[in-house]
Design an enzyme around this catalytic site. Structure first.
Site, PDB file in Angstrom:
ATOM      1  N   HIS A  72       0.824  -1.202   0.000  1.00  0.00           N
ATOM      2  CA  HIS A  72       0.000   0.000   0.000  1.00  0.00           C
ATOM      3  C   HIS A  72       0.865   1.263   0.000  1.00  0.00           C
ATOM      4  O   HIS A  72       0.576   2.226  -0.690  1.00  0.00           O
ATOM      5  CB  HIS A  72      -0.896  -0.024   1.240  1.00  0.00           C
ATOM      6  CG  HIS A  72      -1.845   1.117   1.316  1.00  0.00           C
ATOM      7  ND1 HIS A  72      -3.135   1.043   0.844  1.00  0.00           N
ATOM      8  CD2 HIS A  72      -1.698   2.376   1.802  1.00  0.00           C
ATOM      9  CE1 HIS A  72      -3.731   2.204   1.041  1.00  0.00           C
ATOM     10  NE2 HIS A  72      -2.895   3.027   1.617  1.00  0.00           N
ATOM     11  N   SER A 119      -8.195   3.962  -3.479  1.00  0.00           N
ATOM     12  CA  SER A 119      -9.128   2.887  -3.150  1.00  0.00           C
ATOM     13  C   SER A 119      -9.281   2.823  -1.640  1.00  0.00           C
ATOM     14  O   SER A 119      -8.373   3.203  -0.902  1.00  0.00           O
ATOM     15  CB  SER A 119      -8.555   1.568  -3.635  1.00  0.00           C
ATOM     16  OG  SER A 119      -7.340   1.319  -2.970  1.00  0.00           O
ATOM     17  N   HIS A 120     -10.424   2.365  -1.187  1.00  0.00           N
ATOM     18  CA  HIS A 120     -10.593   2.027   0.224  1.00  0.00           C
ATOM     19  C   HIS A 120     -11.334   0.699   0.286  1.00  0.00           C
ATOM     20  O   HIS A 120     -12.380   0.558   0.906  1.00  0.00           O
ATOM     21  CB  HIS A 120     -11.330   3.146   0.961  1.00  0.00           C
ATOM     22  CG  HIS A 120     -10.670   3.524   2.239  1.00  0.00           C
ATOM     23  ND1 HIS A 120     -11.308   3.642   3.433  1.00  0.00           N
ATOM     24  CD2 HIS A 120      -9.360   3.776   2.513  1.00  0.00           C
ATOM     25  CE1 HIS A 120     -10.446   3.969   4.380  1.00  0.00           C
ATOM     26  NE2 HIS A 120      -9.263   4.053   3.846  1.00  0.00           N
ATOM     27  N   ASP A 142      -5.809  14.291   1.087  1.00  0.00           N
ATOM     28  CA  ASP A 142      -4.787  14.275   0.044  1.00  0.00           C
ATOM     29  C   ASP A 142      -4.823  15.563  -0.776  1.00  0.00           C
ATOM     30  O   ASP A 142      -3.796  16.059  -1.231  1.00  0.00           O
ATOM     31  CB  ASP A 142      -4.998  13.081  -0.901  1.00  0.00           C
ATOM     32  CG  ASP A 142      -4.525  11.782  -0.267  1.00  0.00           C
ATOM     33  OD1 ASP A 142      -3.660  11.840   0.627  1.00  0.00           O
ATOM     34  OD2 ASP A 142      -5.020  10.716  -0.660  1.00  0.00           O
ATOM     35  N   GLN A 275     -10.644   2.438  10.260  1.00  0.00           N
ATOM     36  CA  GLN A 275     -10.654   3.655  11.054  1.00  0.00           C
ATOM     37  C   GLN A 275     -12.081   4.140  11.275  1.00  0.00           C
ATOM     38  O   GLN A 275     -13.004   3.718  10.613  1.00  0.00           O
ATOM     39  CB  GLN A 275      -9.860   4.766  10.361  1.00  0.00           C
ATOM     40  CG  GLN A 275      -8.482   4.367   9.892  1.00  0.00           C
ATOM     41  CD  GLN A 275      -8.479   3.844   8.477  1.00  0.00           C
ATOM     42  OE1 GLN A 275      -9.525   3.490   7.946  1.00  0.00           O
ATOM     43  NE2 GLN A 275      -7.311   3.787   7.868  1.00  0.00           N
ATOM     44  N   ASP A 303      -0.928  14.644   4.799  1.00  0.00           N
ATOM     45  CA  ASP A 303      -1.964  14.067   5.649  1.00  0.00           C
ATOM     46  C   ASP A 303      -1.480  12.763   6.248  1.00  0.00           C
ATOM     47  O   ASP A 303      -0.561  12.126   5.739  1.00  0.00           O
ATOM     48  CB  ASP A 303      -3.235  13.846   4.846  1.00  0.00           C
ATOM     49  CG  ASP A 303      -3.124  12.652   3.928  1.00  0.00           C
ATOM     50  OD1 ASP A 303      -2.215  12.637   3.086  1.00  0.00           O
ATOM     51  OD2 ASP A 303      -3.934  11.727   4.062  1.00  0.00           O
ATOM     52  N   SER A 348      -5.699   6.586  12.825  1.00  0.00           N
ATOM     53  CA  SER A 348      -6.864   7.383  13.220  1.00  0.00           C
ATOM     54  C   SER A 348      -7.038   8.529  12.229  1.00  0.00           C
ATOM     55  O   SER A 348      -6.062   9.078  11.724  1.00  0.00           O
ATOM     56  CB  SER A 348      -6.671   7.945  14.625  1.00  0.00           C
ATOM     57  OG  SER A 348      -6.796   6.916  15.569  1.00  0.00           O
ATOM     58  N   GLN A 349      -8.296   8.895  12.004  1.00  0.00           N
ATOM     59  CA  GLN A 349      -8.620   9.834  10.930  1.00  0.00           C
ATOM     60  C   GLN A 349      -8.468  11.300  11.328  1.00  0.00           C
ATOM     61  O   GLN A 349      -8.213  11.606  12.489  1.00  0.00           O
ATOM     62  CB  GLN A 349     -10.063   9.583  10.500  1.00  0.00           C
ATOM     63  CG  GLN A 349     -10.239   8.251   9.805  1.00  0.00           C
ATOM     64  CD  GLN A 349      -9.664   8.287   8.408  1.00  0.00           C
ATOM     65  OE1 GLN A 349     -10.147   8.986   7.549  1.00  0.00           O
ATOM     66  NE2 GLN A 349      -8.612   7.536   8.202  1.00  0.00           N
ATOM     67  N   GLY A 573      -2.249   8.665  -8.949  1.00  0.00           N
ATOM     68  CA  GLY A 573      -2.743   7.304  -9.049  1.00  0.00           C
ATOM     69  C   GLY A 573      -2.566   6.525  -7.783  1.00  0.00           C
ATOM     70  O   GLY A 573      -1.971   6.974  -6.810  1.00  0.00           O
ATOM     71  N   SER A 576      -4.165  -0.852  -5.962  1.00  0.00           N
ATOM     72  CA  SER A 576      -4.720  -1.678  -4.903  1.00  0.00           C
ATOM     73  C   SER A 576      -4.647  -3.125  -5.353  1.00  0.00           C
ATOM     74  O   SER A 576      -5.384  -3.522  -6.260  1.00  0.00           O
ATOM     75  CB  SER A 576      -6.156  -1.255  -4.616  1.00  0.00           C
ATOM     76  OG  SER A 576      -6.768  -2.192  -3.768  1.00  0.00           O
TER      77      SER A 576
END
Lengths: 781, 278
Positions: A72, A119-120, A142, A275, A303, A348-349, A573, A576
């Site tokens: 990742h 991607s998530h 981002d 998260q 970030d 954590s976000q 880009g 994933s």
């Protein structure tokens, strides 16, 4: 085994891991035990490094390497091929491509737009609501970290088929409709709350996504060119300021979990890797960061995403050629009793890292305080290229920054498939065109997305000029691309679209990807925009399997070929991999996000027919090409010949189309995609309530090919009847194909072909409308 | 007052998110407007240059968004904070005939606060809310264009310059269904009609009262927006600031001039006209 972990005598939790005398088996065991997801090779490299240091590593150091070296974070499987095939398409208007969290491209003289796509997937498959919401949170950061105001969100989503029976669901897998509604709710609740409009996207259903849904999220922002902030530390002596949400145990091992296959135990083991999002922390965080950017009080910003603090500090320092020291006890926490390594890798976000010159620190902290955003100084940029971490005065981490953040790279072996040799060609004419058209309009991959789109606030900020649903009020249909007007005092706009055709890419990764690129460009052109740049999110299976790697390589080759030939730069880009379980691997899914420049938004064009009597012109060349087509899907007849395209042909047509937009009054335009001409014209009718009378006899093909082929580089255009001949002539002068195929007329769709002029479609628009409107809604209630 | 004396405050807390376009709507018409954080009215931690008083302004706007996340009930937290720090001032502000506008989340806040429906001229803020904006009948957040019939006979100072009878403003909310106390629905409706407090009701494209989706939330009597008895406080669920220009309408390219005025502009023109005469 446990004796390899030795508790260190300090007043907090810290272990020394004895790897210096560990055997290969024991190294693998350590990687597994600590959840590192590092290979034996990688563990050996670490062992060799610490042999040179003459000491064993602490847990926090191994954890940190696992984050930095995960697929990742460092793209170890994909980087080699991306560099070889895709990167390096230059355009003088690109300000920053690929290198940072988001691409930066010139918008006009004074402003740049910022693009990010990610991607998530893994988190969303486990916990759809939280996974999708934090996906939105991450992509906003981002864009924000480049100093930009986010102006639009996009969300391409991929699920298993909606009518999958519960008996057929593999153990530990969630139903596609449960995932869909959770993901949509997550995007809705996060995007709507932060006040950034979700304006485009796609939803695609196929059995290949049954155990791995894909959630891709894109964001576009706008920034003054002289305020662009880079994702690197400023100068030695600058202080690291951590701002935003508190750090907790949520999102630990997010990246290592995203870099391995899921299985039925993932649900229990990986919940903590997802998260938790808090949009009401993000909203003021955006304002505060932008105010600090506006006042030029910072030297760098990035970030906290995958890998948390461990990645952000190392990457910011390395990118600037510096080192860093961090005082981990300063980090504000959600819960007590966290070990240093947990604080270091937590994802954590809602957190941002800034580097700030010491003289500006007080002002920066007071701006965060004004917005009620917690912020603390956690470290310092240093000349020496070493990363050191302290916890309450104890040194618990010391490694060379290049060793940690330089990453690893593989050239993985691959095999390519030969679709035409392996595949079958069963496509033939079976008549029943009207019935087929209705079935196509009602197919979940084509039918109205209104149930989803209306849940997103797609016009907050009041700058969405061409909306995702367009046409007569309460009859709206889908458009090809959304158009945003990002600046109050300029008519210049950004067109945005997200495209990929997984059915085609599944059969033939090369031509499927090339077709997806073609479709992205067609969509941008259909609203009257000049294709300007794109971002990709490459979703594939396990790269350690040569056939999966083959899909990836073919896809990247095609993308590079199209982008280079068309001269469209890839500015951002994400890759994933490991979207695979023992049950299924996802279809090759190279999601593309296209950005076009609309020189004057007042001239932007929508897809709905405008006026009875106007002519309908087909632009482009129709061939019998059905591989991965909707015709093949609804008839069940296989085809392996995926539509071809070429960057040169696409370029010639795009140039002519854009000239036509400025020399003729184009009332409507729509690209031909799934379901070909028949579905495209039906959609133009549905969104306007107006019918069409078509005669296809001037085209040179069999009737079913004319109606349903999915040949690339084609559009339908509505022009005044007086302009039609001139428009056709204009295209023919450039050796390009264009035919008048009919007129906007009445409230029925009528299509005839051949010398006998027999009508084989004669259907009321209401009937088309109801098939299209209920196709997906019937599953969602 | 002179146009250059007009000062509009668009009030925000965390999660408010339509303040920029709302400020812009006033600025386009040449008056001064700024987004003000509620903290700037009372907090000691705010630097002097950022401190404000409600009396620095002669018009207050509560814009759209999800104040404090709206996790309890839409508008509940913002209105609770207002009650604790600004209630008396706000009551005075309304009594002094200054205009107050609430759009979407702002309407929800004014309702929670007891400012709307505002039947009592002498007590512009009631002790308890007298109506509610409930969850949409569809149970979903809905972002869509709506048609509104203007039914005010001249009491509402926010629609005096509205020339069209039917206008189109978009809605974007999950909780916008007007609900009156059980058993008093007709009484309330009659009172609103009699007092000339009805301002906008949802209609279809032909101007007839109709069901979903024309009425996007199931509001009683198709009510989209109302004003208080004096006509100087106005709340509505649809967003006029999102259709300030014609090109912001969802169907502008079906034969209109994109650079022309959008249907929402008249709301802002009306209140400015009112302030000029104040």
């Amino acid at each position: 085994m446990l004796m390899r972990f030795r508790k260190v005598d300090v007043p907090f939790e810290l272990y020394e891991i004895e790897i210096l005398d560990a055997s290969d088996e024991e190294l693998e065991e350590i990687s597994r035990e600590l959840g590192l997801a590092l290979s034996l090779d990688e563990m050996r490299r670490i062992k060799a490094y610490f042999e040179k240091q003459g000491r064993n590593p602490y847990d926090i150091e191994l954890q940190s390497l696992a984050q930095a070296w995960s697929e990742h974070c460092c793209y170890k499987s994909s980087k080699y091929y991306l560099k070889q095939f895709l990167f390096g398409v230059d355009a003088e208007y690109v300000i920053s491509a690929i290198k940072e969290d988001a691409g930066v491209v010139e918008f006009d003289e004074n402003y740049a737009y910022v693009v990010a796509l990610e991607s998530h997937n893994h988190p969303s498959a486990i916990e759809p609501y939280g996974g999708a919401a934090t996906g939105i949170g991450g992509i906003l950061r981002d864009v924000l970290c480049m100093g930009a105001q986010p102006v639009a969100l996009l969300d391409p989503l991929f699920f298993g088929e909606p009518d999958t029976s519960f008996e057929k669901l593999p153990k530990g897998t969630k139903h596609p409709l449960y995932l869909l509604s959770g993901v949509v709710a997550g995007i809705r609740d996060y995007g709507n709350r932060v006040g950034i409009p979700t304006v485009a996207g796609m939803v695609f259903f196929d059995e290949a996504y049954i155990t791995n849904c894909l959630v891709n999220v894109g964001c576009v922002g706008i920034v003054r060119k002289d305020r662009i902030i880079h994702s690197r530390a400023g100068n030695a002596g600058d202080l690291f300021v951590l701002a935003g949400g508190a750090t907790g145990r949520d999102g630990i091992h997010g990246v290592t979990f995203a870099s391995a296959e899921l299985d039925e135990s993932s649900e229990e083991e990986a919940r903590s890797a997802v998260q938790l999002g808090n949009p009401i922390m993000k909203e003021p965080l955006i304002h505060a960061c932008l105010e600090i950017v506006e006042k030029s009080l910072l030297t760098g910003m990035k970030d906290l995403g995958g890998g948390g603090l461990s990645c952000v500090v190392g990457e910011m320092a390395l990118a600037a050629g510096f080192g860093a020291e961090v005082w981990l006890e300063k980090v504000h926490l959600k819960e007590v009793g966290m070990s240093p390594w947990e604080i270091w890798v937590s994802e954590s976000q809602e957190r941002m890292m800034l580097t700030v010159h010491p003289k500006h620190v007080d002002e920066v902290l007071s701006i965060f305080a004004k917005w009620d955003v917690p912020a603390v100084v956690v470290g310092r940029v240093m000349d020496e290229k070493v990363l050191r971490v302290f916890y309450n005065g104890h040194k618990i981490y010391e490694m060379d920054i290049e060793f940690v953040s330089g990453g690893v790279e593989y050239c993985r072996p691959y095999v390519s498939k030969k679709p035409e040799v392996e595949g079958r060609e069963e496509i033939r004419d079976i008549g029943k065109y009207e019935e087929l058209l209705l079935a196509m309009l009602g197919h979940p991959n084509v039918a109205s997305r209104e149930w989803i789109v209306r849940q997103y606030d797609h016009e907050v900020r009041a700058a969405t000029v061409i909306k995702p649903l367009q046409g007569m009020v309460n009859r709206e249909g889908h458009g090809d691309a959304a158009v945003i007007k990002p600046l109050p005092n300029s008519w210049r706009g950004l067109a945005l679209t997200a495209d990929v055709n997984p059915w085609m890419a599944k059969i033939d990764p090369y031509w499927g990807t090339a077709s997806s690129f073609d479709e992205m460009v067609r969509n941008l052109v259909a609203v009257g925009s000049i294709p300007h740049s794109f971002a990709d999110c490459l979703n594939f299976g396990n790269p350690e399997k040569p056939e999966r790697m083959g899909e990836f390589v073919e896809s990247v080759k095609a993308l590079g070929w199209m982008a280079r030939g068309f001269a469209l730069p890839c500015v951002s880009g994400n890759v994933s991999l490991y979207n695979e379980t023992p049950h299924a691997s996802v279809a090759p899914t190279p999601t593309l996000m296209g950005i076009g420049i609309v020189e004057d938004v007042r001239r932007a064009v929508t897809a709905d027919f405008k006026k009875d009597g106007n002519a309908i012109v087909l632009i482009g060349e129709t061939q019998p090409e059905f591989g991965g087509s909707l015709y093949s899907k609804v008839t069940g007849m296989k085809s392996s010949y995926v539509p071809r395209t070429s960057p040169e042909r696409l370029k010639a047509y795009v140039k002519a189309m854009l000239e036509a937009f400025s020399s003729f009054k184009i009332h409507a335009c729509h690209d031909l995609a799934e379901g070909g001409l028949a579905v495209a014209v039906a959609e133009m009718c549905i969104a306007s309530g107006l019918g069409a009378d078509l005669d296809l006899s001037s085209l040179d093909s069999q009737s079913f090919v004319k109606l349903f082929s999915e040949s690339n580089t084609r559009w339908l255009v509505e022009v005044g009847s007086g302009d039609a001949e001139k428009l056709v002539e204009f295209f023919r002068e450039g050796q390009l194909k264009a035919e008048i195929i009919g007129f906007v007329s009445g409230h029925e769709l009528r299509v005839k072909d051949g010398k006998d002029g027999r009508k084989f479609i004669d259907v009321e628009i209401e009937k088309l409308d109801s098939a299209w409107r209920n196709g997906l809604a019937r599953f969602l209630g | 007052m002179k146009p250059d004396e007009i000062r509009v405050a668009v009030l925000r807390i965390e999660g408010t998110n339509c303040e920029d376009e709302t400020v812009l709507a006033f600025k386009h018409l040449g008056v001064e407007a700024e987004a003000v954080h509620l903290k700037q009215f009372y907090s000691d931690s705010v630097p002097d240059r950022d401190r404000r008083s409600i009396w620095d302004y002669n018009c207050l706007v509560f814009p759209g968004g999800f104040s404090a996340g709206d996790y309890v009930r839409a508008g509940a937290i913002f209105s609770a904070r207002l009650k604790s720090v600004l209630r008396r001032d706000l009551e005075e502000f309304i009594k002094m005939d200054f205009p107050v506008l609430g759009i979407c989340n702002g309407f929800q806040i004014l309702t929670e606060l007891g400012v709307l429906p505002g039947f009592d001229e002498d007590r512009p803020i009631s002790d308890k809310p007298e109506m509610a904006l409930g969850i949409n009948d569809s149970s979903r957040f809905e972002c869509r264009p709506t048609f509104l019939r203007h039914e005010n006979r001249g009491n509402c100072i926010f629609t005096t310059k509205l020339e069209k009878e039917i206008v189109s403003f978009p809605v974007a909310h999950a909780e916008g269904k007007v609900i009156f106390p059980k058993g008093k629905e007709d009484e309330y409706f009659d009172m609103l009609t009699e007092n000339d407090q009805l301002v906008f009701r949802y209609v279809d494209a032909e101007g007839n009262y109709a069901g979903y989706p024309w009425n996007p939330n199931g509001s009683m009597f198709n009510i989209a927006g109302i004003c208080n008895v004096k006509g100087n406080v106005f709340g509505l669920m649809p967003h006029p600031e999102r259709v300030f220009w014609r090109y912001q309408h969802s169907d502008w390219n079906r034969g209109t001039k994109p650079e022309g005025a959008g249907d929402g502009r008249a709301i802002f023109e009306s209140v400015i006209e009112y302030l000029k005469r104040l």
